[in-house]
Design an enzyme around this catalytic site. Structure first.
Site, mmCIF file in Angstrom:
data_model
loop_
_atom_site.group_PDB
_atom_site.id
_atom_site.type_symbol
_atom_site.label_atom_id
_atom_site.label_comp_id
_atom_site.label_asym_id
_atom_site.label_seq_id
_atom_site.Cartn_x
_atom_site.Cartn_y
_atom_site.Cartn_z
ATOM 1 C CB CYS A 133 -116.215 -8.035 -0.087
ATOM 2 S SG CYS A 133 -116.274 -7.800 -1.968
ATOM 3 C CG HIS A 246 -114.911 -12.514 -2.447
ATOM 4 N ND1 HIS A 246 -115.870 -12.963 -3.235
ATOM 5 C CD2 HIS A 246 -114.802 -11.191 -2.479
ATOM 6 C CE1 HIS A 246 -116.589 -11.983 -3.483
ATOM 7 N NE2 HIS A 246 -115.951 -10.723 -3.267
#
Ligand code: A2P
Length: 340
Positions: A133, A246
């Site tokens: 990710c 994130h």
């Protein structure tokens, strides 16, 4: 564009990413003929919704992929390692979200905005790997810079949401936060330390070189996706008490001269990116902006005066969507439209 409908399986359908994969298939209006939802024996019989229908979860086994065209896997590395070859043997192409196959030289590692051509190599093993990710959002932002100015070195620090660890970690942050604001004892089982009101410089396991596996994934996967082993990459990955989204602080040095203002213009036109950069108006991307949408958000783009050709930037994306499920479904879409 092929509109032939496909038989699609999702392995790990009850997990945080698997569930989002189902939502992404719906949102993308993916040409699904039948959808098979697979998980462990613990989830057999659970009913999950797809486009208004309820589908019963089945146990993943060696015969699960007979008659399937595509399988999206997000059930952990061990499960992918064991079951992806059975899918491939039955002619079902796997798009795997785990780290099991990413660095296999015969398995393409794909971010559609960056290296869609690599999808052609699915024929090697019948497996395509979805990157980590944190790597996905970073290479979406850096690929336009690399193509124009050639990146020499990347220094990245991440601020990663707990959803990247899975459902249990989401519950752990919630439960610890609730316990602490009520002055109660908290429990921890997912992370080695309390994650509520804390930052843990530790994602995945430690290696002999002192880095974590997550940090080395960012090093190795970035080079593979950008197709350039000369790029220097060094990473520090940190888990923060955020549920979704994130964030990354990235310092980039290039071989050819570039400036922050040139990079802003370049990124403004690049696919999959939204530049949010107006410090005077307090405009920069936040994890809360990233969550629930599919673009990679970039701000705080500024010159690094300590090196000749350097900039700093702040990159945010939804780790479950673009960092996992959306990227996998985008790969699957190109696969059905152009190859199957
Ligand atoms: P289950 O819910 O039955 O345990 P997360 O990353 O959010 O924790 O989700 C992990 C996903 O992977 C879940 O869907 C989980 O199913 C699935 N999974 C874990 N281990 C296995 C296994 N051995 N076989 C099949 N699915 C598995």
């Amino acid at each position: 564009m092929s509109e032939k409908k496909r038989n699609v399986a999702v392995a790990g359908a009850t997990g945080a990413v698997g569930n989002q994969m189902i939502r992404c298939l719906e949102e993308a209006d993916f040409p699904v003929n039948s959808l098979k939802l697979l998980a462990s024996s613990r989830s057999v019989g659970r009913m999950l919704r797809f486009k208004g229908d309820l589908i019963a979860v089945e146990q993943l086994n060696e015969d699960s992929f007979k008659g399937m065209d595509i399988a999206l896997f997000s059930a952990g590395g061990g499960t992918s390692e064991r079951f992806a070859p059975y899918a491939a043997k039955d002619g079902c192409v796997v798009v795997d979200n785990s780290s099991a196959w990413r660095m296999d030289p015969d398995v393409p590692l794909v971010v559609p905005e960056v290296n869609p051509h690599a999808i052609a190599d699915h024929t090697n093993k019948g497996i395509i790997a979805n990157p980590n990710c944190s790597t996905i959002q970073m290479v979406v932002a850096l690929d336009p810079i690399h193509k124009k100015y050639h990146i020499k070195r990347i220094v990245v620090s991440t601020y990663q949401a707990v959803s990247g660890t899975g459902k249990k970690a989401i519950d752990e942050l919630f439960d610890q936060t609730r316990a602490m604001i009520n002055f109660l004892d908290y429990e921890k089982s997912v992370y080695p330390h309390r994650i509520a009101f804390n930052c843990l410089p530790h994602i995945d396991t430690f290696l002999d070189n002192g880095y974590t596996k997550e940090e080395m994934k960012m090093v190795n996967e970035t080079r593979k996706i950008l197709e350039d082993d000369t790029i220097g990459v060094t990473a520090t990955t940190v888990r923060v008490p955020v549920f979704y989204g994130h964030s990354e602080s990235v310092n980039v040095e290039t071989r050819e001269p570039m400036s922050a203002s040139q990079v802003k213009l370049l990124l403004d036109k690049a696919p999959g990116i939204k530049v949010m950069d107006d410090p005077e108006k307090n405009l920069y991307p936040l994890a809360t902006d990233g969550a629930g949408q599919d673009l990679t958000l970039i701000g705080r783009i500024r010159d690094d005066a300590s090196v000749p050709n350097g900039i700093n930037m702040w990159i945010v994306a939804d780790n479950i969507r673009k960092g996992a499920a959306t990227n996998a479904v985008q790969i699957a879409r190109i696969l059905v439209d152009e190859y199957l």
